[in-house]
Design an enzyme around this catalytic site. Structure first.
Site, PDB file in Angstrom:
ATOM      1  N   ARG A 114      59.315  41.066  44.392  1.00 39.81           N
ATOM      2  CA  ARG A 114      59.120  41.809  43.133  1.00 39.81           C
ATOM      3  C   ARG A 114      60.465  42.259  42.567  1.00 39.81           C
ATOM      4  O   ARG A 114      60.599  42.486  41.375  1.00 39.81           O
ATOM      5  CB  ARG A 114      58.247  43.053  43.367  1.00 39.81           C
ATOM      6  CG  ARG A 114      56.825  42.751  43.812  1.00 39.81           C
ATOM      7  CD  ARG A 114      55.993  44.028  43.795  1.00 39.81           C
ATOM      8  NE  ARG A 114      54.742  43.879  44.543  1.00 39.81           N
ATOM      9  CZ  ARG A 114      53.628  43.388  44.031  1.00 39.81           C
ATOM     10  NH1 ARG A 114      53.590  42.971  42.796  1.00 39.81           N
ATOM     11  NH2 ARG A 114      52.533  43.290  44.765  1.00 39.81           N
TER      12      ARG A 114
ATOM     13  N   PHE B 226      53.626  28.892  40.249  1.00 38.30           N
ATOM     14  CA  PHE B 226      53.525  30.229  40.815  1.00 38.30           C
ATOM     15  C   PHE B 226      54.908  30.860  40.761  1.00 38.30           C
ATOM     16  O   PHE B 226      55.873  30.316  41.279  1.00 38.30           O
ATOM     17  CB  PHE B 226      52.999  30.212  42.251  1.00 38.30           C
ATOM     18  CG  PHE B 226      52.534  31.578  42.686  1.00 38.30           C
ATOM     19  CD1 PHE B 226      51.245  32.003  42.419  1.00 38.30           C
ATOM     20  CD2 PHE B 226      53.416  32.453  43.311  1.00 38.30           C
ATOM     21  CE1 PHE B 226      50.831  33.284  42.776  1.00 38.30           C
ATOM     22  CE2 PHE B 226      53.011  33.736  43.668  1.00 38.30           C
ATOM     23  CZ  PHE B 226      51.719  34.145  43.400  1.00 38.30           C
ATOM     24  N   VAL B 227      54.970  32.022  40.091  1.00 38.47           N
ATOM     25  CA  VAL B 227      56.270  32.640  39.845  1.00 38.47           C
ATOM     26  C   VAL B 227      56.436  33.957  40.592  1.00 38.47           C
ATOM     27  O   VAL B 227      55.454  34.630  40.921  1.00 38.47           O
ATOM     28  CB  VAL B 227      56.493  32.867  38.330  1.00 38.47           C
ATOM     29  CG1 VAL B 227      56.770  31.548  37.624  1.00 38.47           C
ATOM     30  CG2 VAL B 227      55.302  33.580  37.687  1.00 38.47           C
TER      31      VAL B 227
ATOM     32  N   LYS C 298      50.181  32.354  31.466  1.00 38.84           N
ATOM     33  CA  LYS C 298      50.019  30.984  31.966  1.00 38.84           C
ATOM     34  C   LYS C 298      48.730  30.423  31.372  1.00 38.84           C
ATOM     35  O   LYS C 298      47.693  30.407  32.039  1.00 38.84           O
ATOM     36  CB  LYS C 298      49.884  31.028  33.489  1.00 38.84           C
ATOM     37  CG  LYS C 298      51.143  30.685  34.257  1.00 38.84           C
ATOM     38  CD  LYS C 298      50.817  30.370  35.700  1.00 38.84           C
ATOM     39  CE  LYS C 298      50.929  31.578  36.576  1.00 38.84           C
ATOM     40  NZ  LYS C 298      50.728  31.275  38.018  1.00 38.84           N
TER      41      LYS C 298
ATOM     42  N   ASP D 250      46.762  35.014  34.065  1.00 38.35           N
ATOM     43  CA  ASP D 250      46.628  33.724  34.741  1.00 38.35           C
ATOM     44  C   ASP D 250      45.219  33.187  34.441  1.00 38.35           C
ATOM     45  O   ASP D 250      44.990  32.605  33.395  1.00 38.35           O
ATOM     46  CB  ASP D 250      46.884  33.974  36.229  1.00 38.35           C
ATOM     47  CG  ASP D 250      46.972  32.711  37.049  1.00 38.35           C
ATOM     48  OD1 ASP D 250      47.415  31.691  36.521  1.00 38.35           O
ATOM     49  OD2 ASP D 250      46.613  32.746  38.236  1.00 38.35           O
TER      50      ASP D 250
ATOM     51  N   LYS E 156      50.240  46.225  41.234  1.00 37.65           N
ATOM     52  CA  LYS E 156      51.615  46.703  41.302  1.00 37.65           C
ATOM     53  C   LYS E 156      52.506  45.942  40.323  1.00 37.65           C
ATOM     54  O   LYS E 156      53.572  46.406  39.935  1.00 37.65           O
ATOM     55  CB  LYS E 156      52.163  46.504  42.727  1.00 37.65           C
ATOM     56  CG  LYS E 156      51.425  47.267  43.781  1.00 37.65           C
ATOM     57  CD  LYS E 156      51.982  46.934  45.170  1.00 37.65           C
ATOM     58  CE  LYS E 156      51.162  47.621  46.226  1.00 37.65           C
ATOM     59  NZ  LYS E 156      51.450  47.051  47.569  1.00 37.65           N
ATOM     60  N   GLY E 157      52.070  44.748  39.974  1.00 37.61           N
ATOM     61  CA  GLY E 157      52.933  43.810  39.254  1.00 37.61           C
ATOM     62  C   GLY E 157      53.602  44.329  37.998  1.00 37.61           C
ATOM     63  O   GLY E 157      54.715  43.933  37.679  1.00 37.61           O
TER      64      GLY E 157
ATOM     65  N   ASP F 107      54.923  39.200  42.785  1.00 38.50           N
ATOM     66  CA  ASP F 107      55.185  38.981  44.202  1.00 38.50           C
ATOM     67  C   ASP F 107      54.586  37.695  44.734  1.00 38.50           C
ATOM     68  O   ASP F 107      53.685  37.114  44.138  1.00 38.50           O
ATOM     69  CB  ASP F 107      54.589  40.128  45.020  1.00 38.50           C
ATOM     70  CG  ASP F 107      53.055  40.051  45.070  1.00 38.50           C
ATOM     71  OD1 ASP F 107      52.440  39.980  43.994  1.00 38.50           O
ATOM     72  OD2 ASP F 107      52.492  40.027  46.177  1.00 38.50           O
TER      73      ASP F 107
ATOM     74  N   GLU G 139      50.183  44.475  31.447  1.00 35.68           N
ATOM     75  CA  GLU G 139      50.031  43.569  32.600  1.00 35.68           C
ATOM     76  C   GLU G 139      51.296  42.747  32.800  1.00 35.68           C
ATOM     77  O   GLU G 139      52.048  42.503  31.865  1.00 35.68           O
ATOM     78  CB  GLU G 139      48.854  42.608  32.341  1.00 35.68           C
ATOM     79  CG  GLU G 139      47.658  42.818  33.235  1.00 35.68           C
ATOM     80  CD  GLU G 139      47.881  42.505  34.713  1.00 35.68           C
ATOM     81  OE1 GLU G 139      48.990  42.688  35.241  1.00 35.68           O
ATOM     82  OE2 GLU G 139      46.911  42.087  35.344  1.00 35.68           O
ATOM     83  N   ASP G 140      51.488  42.290  34.016  1.00 30.54           N
ATOM     84  CA  ASP G 140      52.631  41.406  34.284  1.00 30.54           C
ATOM     85  C   ASP G 140      52.361  39.985  33.792  1.00 30.54           C
ATOM     86  O   ASP G 140      53.168  39.406  33.076  1.00 30.54           O
ATOM     87  CB  ASP G 140      52.979  41.417  35.786  1.00 30.54           C
ATOM     88  CG  ASP G 140      51.789  41.145  36.699  1.00 30.54           C
ATOM     89  OD1 ASP G 140      50.662  40.957  36.194  1.00 30.54           O
ATOM     90  OD2 ASP G 140      51.975  41.126  37.934  1.00 30.54           O
TER      91      ASP G 140
HETATM   92  P1  IMP Z   1      44.275  36.657  36.749  1.00 29.95           P
HETATM   93  O1  IMP Z   1      43.159  37.611  37.034  1.00 29.95           O
HETATM   94  O2  IMP Z   1      44.042  35.317  37.392  1.00 29.95           O
HETATM   95  O3  IMP Z   1      44.643  36.525  35.295  1.00 29.95           O
HETATM   96  O4  IMP Z   1      45.508  37.160  37.544  1.00 29.95           O
HETATM   97  C1  IMP Z   1      46.212  38.217  37.184  1.00 29.95           C
HETATM   98  C2  IMP Z   1      47.039  38.734  38.342  1.00 29.95           C
HETATM   99  O5  IMP Z   1      47.318  37.746  39.343  1.00 29.95           O
HETATM  100  C3  IMP Z   1      48.380  39.131  37.814  1.00 29.95           C
HETATM  101  O6  IMP Z   1      48.349  40.451  37.356  1.00 29.95           O
HETATM  102  C4  IMP Z   1      49.276  38.932  38.996  1.00 29.95           C
HETATM  103  O7  IMP Z   1      49.285  40.093  39.767  1.00 29.95           O
HETATM  104  C5  IMP Z   1      48.647  37.811  39.773  1.00 29.95           C
HETATM  105  N1  IMP Z   1      49.313  36.524  39.470  1.00 29.95           N
HETATM  106  C6  IMP Z   1      48.875  35.537  38.664  1.00 29.95           C
HETATM  107  N2  IMP Z   1      49.750  34.518  38.608  1.00 29.95           N
HETATM  108  C7  IMP Z   1      50.785  34.892  39.394  1.00 29.95           C
HETATM  109  C8  IMP Z   1      52.044  34.255  39.751  1.00 29.95           C
HETATM  110  O8  IMP Z   1      52.401  33.147  39.318  1.00 29.95           O
HETATM  111  N3  IMP Z   1      52.841  34.968  40.587  1.00 29.95           N
HETATM  112  C9  IMP Z   1      52.511  36.194  41.082  1.00 29.95           C
HETATM  113  N4  IMP Z   1      51.367  36.814  40.783  1.00 29.95           N
HETATM  114  C10 IMP Z   1      50.512  36.157  39.949  1.00 29.95           C
HETATM  115 MG    MG Z   2      48.920  42.089  38.362  1.00 29.80          MG
END
Ligand code: IMP
Ligand code: MG
Length: 185
Positions: A167, A154-155, A133, A105, A45-46, A161, A101-102
């Site tokens: 959100r 964590f944001v 990040k 991470d 959803k992000g 969210d 993507e939002d």
């Molecule tokens: P990744 O697979 O670890 O890169 O994570 C990606 C997804 O994790 C993002 O699309 C977000 O939905 C969620 N996410 C990662 N870091 C944060 C954060 O700091 N706040 C909220 N959602 C996060």
């Molecule tokens: Mg996401």
């Protein structure tokens, strides 16, 4: 909303800074994909707010769709498992695809999505993320259109969210974890 809610911490990136960067990304994408058939795929959803803002900064004809994935159970810890909850409706075969993507991470979500999308024969496949990040990366991932780098916090806000909430905050804020046990590691 901010007053009296202890989970909302300091503002990390203001709405004005976000808008400026989104505008720049939209301009760059419009130049790079001029004359090409571009499809934006937002990761729900992000990314819904970012995609809505970005698409209005793009000046060329563009198609769009969403895919819904889940990579976190409920709190702030990553499970490492990416589940497709809703697949896209349109075909991306033979089209120039930009995944929107939002935040990147660990990189696990995009790594998985890139693999999945490549099996569907897009003409090209690139990634656009508004926040990054880099210190948390577990798998290397190239972000072709990168918005704003942020520190390892964590944001919440601008689509992101914590346990389904916040959100709707227009600025990107830090989650105040003072009263939360489930802290991100
Ligand atoms: P990744 O697979 O670890 O890169 O994570 C990606 C997804 O994790 C993002 O699309 C977000 O939905 C969620 N996410 C990662 N870091 C944060 C954060 O700091 N706040 C909220 N959602 C996060
Ligand atoms: Mg996401």
């Amino acid at each position: 909303m901010k007053n009296g809610n202890s989970q909302i911490g300091e503002i990390l990136v203001t709405r004005e800074q976000i808008a400026q960067r989104v505008k720049e990304l939209g301009q760059k994408i419009s130049e790079d994909y001029k004359g090409k058939e571009l499809v934006l795929i937002g990761v729900l959803k992000g990314a819904f707010i970012f995609l809505a803002d970005l698409i209005r900064e793009i000046t060329i004809p563009v198609d769009m769709d969403f895919i819904a994935v889940s990579s976190y159970a409920d709190g702030t810890k990553t499970s490492g498992v990416v589940r497709i909850i809703k697949d896209m409706d349109i075909s991306i075969s033979g089209k120039h695809v930009l995944i929107v993507e939002d935040i990147v991470d660990t990189g696990l979500t995009l790594n998985h999505l890139k693999e999945l999308f490549s099996t569907r024969n897009p003409k090209s496949l690139k990634i656009c993320a508004i926040f990054d990040k880099p210190s948390r990366r577990l798998v290397p991932i190239e972000i072709d259109y990168k918005g704003i780098e942020i520190p390892n916090k964590f944001v919440i806000g601008y689509g992101l969210d914590y346990a389904g909430k916040y959100r709707n905050l227009p600025d990107l804020c830090v989650l105040n974890t003072d009263n939360i046990d489930d802290k991100k590691e």
